[in-house]
Write an enzyme that holds these catalytic residues in place. Sequence first.
Site, mmCIF file in Angstrom:
data_model
loop_
_atom_site.group_PDB
_atom_site.id
_atom_site.type_symbol
_atom_site.label_atom_id
_atom_site.label_comp_id
_atom_site.label_asym_id
_atom_site.label_seq_id
_atom_site.Cartn_x
_atom_site.Cartn_y
_atom_site.Cartn_z
ATOM 1 C CB SER A 19 5.714 -2.735 5.556
ATOM 2 O OG SER A 19 6.613 -1.781 5.466
ATOM 3 C CE1 TYR A 41 0.749 -1.350 -9.132
ATOM 4 C CE2 TYR A 41 2.649 -0.787 -10.316
ATOM 5 C CZ TYR A 41 1.921 -1.625 -9.537
ATOM 6 O OH TYR A 41 3.029 -2.388 -8.598
#
Length: 169
Positions: A19, A41
Amino acid sequence: MNRTAKETGIEGRIVNLSSIAHQYTYKGGIRFQKINDRAGYSDKKAYGQSKLANILHANELSRRFQEEGVNITANSVHPGLIMTNLFKHSAVVMRFLKFFSFFLWKNVPQGAATTCYVALHPNLKGVTGKYFLDCNEMPPSALARDETLAKKLWDFSNKMINSASKTSA
């Protein structure tokens, strides 16, 4: 694949789905030391990290195939933003964004076009270690072109696999 390519003389082709999001990842590209760490995260950066890993894998695989003289290519593609039924499960925010960016989205056949092109087109015979977008070769990010990072990811992945196989035996 190696045996089949040798026995038939037909080039094997590996196409990794990636991507454009591979450009948006953590600093340094891959969080090797914090691969499962929840601290810091980010779902978007983790997605970018995974797409970067797909390109790095294809590039390292390509390098290894060339080094071994194997008749197999390995490339990466960005299929684009594709209208699929997955969006019926998406958050309201994504549906809202999709509504205002409808002109960027592809239908399923359009989204499959680049993958099919890279997998099958005769003009790409022998083309390996490249990144494609809309059936055109495009340069990926600097991190995606980093051979040292690709080798490090390859070694890290093998170490993780070996470690997991030892604990499950």
